[in-house]
Enzyme design. Structure first.
Site, PDB file in Angstrom:
ATOM      1  N   ASN A  50      23.979 -25.709  27.111  1.00 41.29           N
ATOM      2  CA  ASN A  50      24.032 -25.509  25.772  1.00 41.29           C
ATOM      3  C   ASN A  50      23.320 -26.580  24.833  1.00 41.29           C
ATOM      4  O   ASN A  50      23.749 -27.532  24.575  1.00 41.29           O
ATOM      5  CB  ASN A  50      25.373 -25.030  25.251  1.00 41.29           C
ATOM      6  CG  ASN A  50      25.470 -24.971  23.669  1.00 41.29           C
ATOM      7  OD1 ASN A  50      24.490 -24.595  23.058  1.00 41.29           O
ATOM      8  ND2 ASN A  50      26.774 -25.164  23.090  1.00 41.29           N
TER       9      ASN A  50
ATOM     10  N   LYS B 117      22.270 -26.420  21.786  1.00 40.32           N
ATOM     11  CA  LYS B 117      22.508 -26.674  20.520  1.00 40.32           C
ATOM     12  C   LYS B 117      21.420 -26.786  19.498  1.00 40.32           C
ATOM     13  O   LYS B 117      20.412 -26.060  20.047  1.00 40.32           O
ATOM     14  CB  LYS B 117      23.576 -27.711  20.302  1.00 40.32           C
ATOM     15  CG  LYS B 117      24.725 -27.679  21.279  1.00 40.32           C
ATOM     16  CD  LYS B 117      26.096 -28.753  20.949  1.00 40.32           C
ATOM     17  CE  LYS B 117      27.111 -28.502  21.964  1.00 40.32           C
ATOM     18  NZ  LYS B 117      28.419 -29.422  21.797  1.00 40.32           N
TER      19      LYS B 117
ATOM     20  N   HIS C 136      31.901 -20.420  20.323  1.00 35.70           N
ATOM     21  CA  HIS C 136      31.843 -21.625  20.430  1.00 35.70           C
ATOM     22  C   HIS C 136      32.480 -22.379  19.309  1.00 35.70           C
ATOM     23  O   HIS C 136      32.428 -21.860  18.239  1.00 35.70           O
ATOM     24  CB  HIS C 136      30.508 -22.132  20.496  1.00 35.70           C
ATOM     25  CG  HIS C 136      30.217 -23.645  21.005  1.00 35.70           C
ATOM     26  ND1 HIS C 136      30.665 -24.683  20.175  1.00 35.70           N
ATOM     27  CD2 HIS C 136      29.894 -24.303  22.174  1.00 35.70           C
ATOM     28  CE1 HIS C 136      30.548 -25.813  20.937  1.00 35.70           C
ATOM     29  NE2 HIS C 136      30.167 -25.594  21.983  1.00 35.70           N
TER      30      HIS C 136
ATOM     31  N   GLU D  19      31.907 -24.839  17.714  1.00 31.56           N
ATOM     32  CA  GLU D  19      31.396 -25.192  16.472  1.00 31.56           C
ATOM     33  C   GLU D  19      31.090 -24.100  15.596  1.00 31.56           C
ATOM     34  O   GLU D  19      30.835 -24.252  14.238  1.00 31.56           O
ATOM     35  CB  GLU D  19      29.921 -25.949  16.983  1.00 31.56           C
ATOM     36  CG  GLU D  19      30.206 -27.339  17.378  1.00 31.56           C
ATOM     37  CD  GLU D  19      29.158 -27.808  18.429  1.00 31.56           C
ATOM     38  OE1 GLU D  19      28.192 -27.228  18.744  1.00 31.56           O
ATOM     39  OE2 GLU D  19      29.646 -28.769  19.274  1.00 31.56           O
TER      40      GLU D  19
ATOM     41  N   GLU E 207      36.905 -24.840  26.633  1.00 30.30           N
ATOM     42  CA  GLU E 207      36.450 -26.226  26.237  1.00 30.30           C
ATOM     43  C   GLU E 207      37.099 -26.872  25.243  1.00 30.30           C
ATOM     44  O   GLU E 207      37.187 -26.192  24.254  1.00 30.30           O
ATOM     45  CB  GLU E 207      35.001 -25.650  25.299  1.00 30.30           C
ATOM     46  CG  GLU E 207      33.879 -25.272  26.106  1.00 30.30           C
ATOM     47  CD  GLU E 207      32.513 -25.248  25.791  1.00 30.30           C
ATOM     48  OE1 GLU E 207      31.681 -26.001  26.247  1.00 30.30           O
ATOM     49  OE2 GLU E 207      32.368 -25.018  24.354  1.00 30.30           O
TER      50      GLU E 207
ATOM     51  N   GLY F 178      31.476 -33.088  22.997  1.00 26.26           N
ATOM     52  CA  GLY F 178      30.691 -34.313  22.601  1.00 26.26           C
ATOM     53  C   GLY F 178      31.403 -35.423  22.215  1.00 26.26           C
ATOM     54  O   GLY F 178      30.840 -36.558  21.529  1.00 26.26           O
TER      55      GLY F 178
ATOM     56  N   SER G 139      32.057 -32.626  27.621  1.00 27.05           N
ATOM     57  CA  SER G 139      31.881 -33.903  28.212  1.00 27.05           C
ATOM     58  C   SER G 139      31.559 -33.644  29.712  1.00 27.05           C
ATOM     59  O   SER G 139      31.873 -34.771  30.313  1.00 27.05           O
ATOM     60  CB  SER G 139      32.827 -35.141  27.680  1.00 27.05           C
ATOM     61  OG  SER G 139      32.529 -35.269  26.125  1.00 27.05           O
TER      62      SER G 139
HETATM   63  P1  PGA Z   1      29.351 -31.636  25.635  1.00 22.67           P
HETATM   64  O1  PGA Z   1      29.304 -30.096  24.973  1.00 22.67           O
HETATM   65  O2  PGA Z   1      29.176 -31.154  26.977  1.00 22.67           O
HETATM   66  O3  PGA Z   1      28.452 -32.088  24.886  1.00 22.67           O
HETATM   67  O4  PGA Z   1      30.706 -31.995  25.318  1.00 22.67           O
HETATM   68  C1  PGA Z   1      29.866 -28.866  25.491  1.00 22.67           C
HETATM   69  C2  PGA Z   1      29.667 -27.784  24.584  1.00 22.67           C
HETATM   70  O5  PGA Z   1      29.942 -27.833  23.412  1.00 22.67           O
HETATM   71  O6  PGA Z   1      29.520 -26.529  25.058  1.00 22.67           O
END
Ligand code: PGA
Length: 252
Positions: free
Chosen positions: A9, A11, A97, A99, A169, A175, A215
């Site tokens: 992803n 983003k 997601h 976000e 997640e 992140g 992460s």
């Molecule tokens: P990250 O994000 O690997 O940077 O923690 C995962 C995601 O949001 O899908």
């Protein structure tokens, strides 16, 4: 059959030039090193989907959108429909997601509509679920995740649900550099599979791919992917580096 999947992803990162470079590097490494049977999904920003799909033509590399509209077409300024995504080469779409849920206030009604819209246009939803830190600290992580599944996916017909890929997640791990421990990941993935089995039956639950996200990187992917109920990963930060991403793909 349950599939091994690694999805990147990206983003809101990368110019066209950077997106094409990343895609070319990943494709070439996978072509020469192999993917170990894992399916690979790249999720660039909308504007790069067509170009990425054009380059990522190697077997087993698919292209996802990071979102799609809950509406089919019409006066929705700024939105992108599932039909448009399908027409430029996307095969999958990330829906729900954290976000999108938190920054763009996407609720379960909207997410259910997005899932239906995706399925109607032959896009495979990669549906994200996961608890906040205070949910976990308060011991509510199982119930929060169950509710997210029930509210947006449990009204689907079995045949439609069977097409979905799930991504667990934990929001506190996204992140942050803080990964769920293998014990926490396995416990939750097993819980999700058992909960799905109660609604859709054992066969669908057994065949469902449940990815871990938060992460995940080339240092911890091997331990996570070795878990019996973890079928791959949804990778954010580490998917922006071709070497790290391909190392993750090869971690099964
Ligand atoms: P990250 O994000 O690997 O940077 O923690 C995962 C995601 O949001 O899908």
């Amino acid at each position: 059959m349950r599939r091994k999947i690694v999805a990147g992803n990206w983003k809101m990162n990368g110019t066209r030039e950077e997106a094409l470079k990343l895609t070319t590097e990943i494709r070439d490494m996978i072509t020469s090193e192999g993917s170990g049977g894992a399916e690979i999904i790249l999720a660039p920003p909308f504007v790069h989907i067509a170009a990425v799909a054009h380059i990522a033509c190697a077997d087993g590399i698919y292209v996802a959108a990071q979102n799609c509209s809950s509406e089919a077409k019409g006066a929705y300024t700024g939105e992108v429909s599932a039909a448009m995504l399908q027409s430029v080469g996307a095969t999958h779409v990330i829906i729900g997601h954290s976000e999108r849920r938190s920054f763009f206030k996407e609720d379960h009604h909207m997410l259910e509509r997005k899932v239906r819209m995706a399925l109607a246009h032959h896009l495979i939803p990669v549906f994200c679920i996961g608890e906040q830190l205070d949910d976990r600290e308060g011991g509510r992580h199982f119930s929060v995740v169950q509710k997210q599944l029930e509210e947006s996916l449990f009204m689907l017909e079995e045949a439609d649900f069977a097409k979905i890929i799930l991504a667990y997640e934990p929001v506190w791990a996204i992140g942050t550099g803080k990964t769920a421990s293998p014990e926490q990941a396995q416990e939750m993935h097993h819980h999700i599979r058992t909960f799905i089995a109660r609604r859709f039956g054992n066969v669908i639950a057994d065949n469902l791919s449940i990815l871990y996200g938060g992460s995940c990187n080339d240092g911890n992917a091997r331990d996570l992917f070795a878990l019996p109920d973890v079928d791959g990963g949804l990778i954010g930060g580490a998917s922006l580096n071709s070497r790290s991403f391909v190392n993750i793909v090869k971690s099964f």
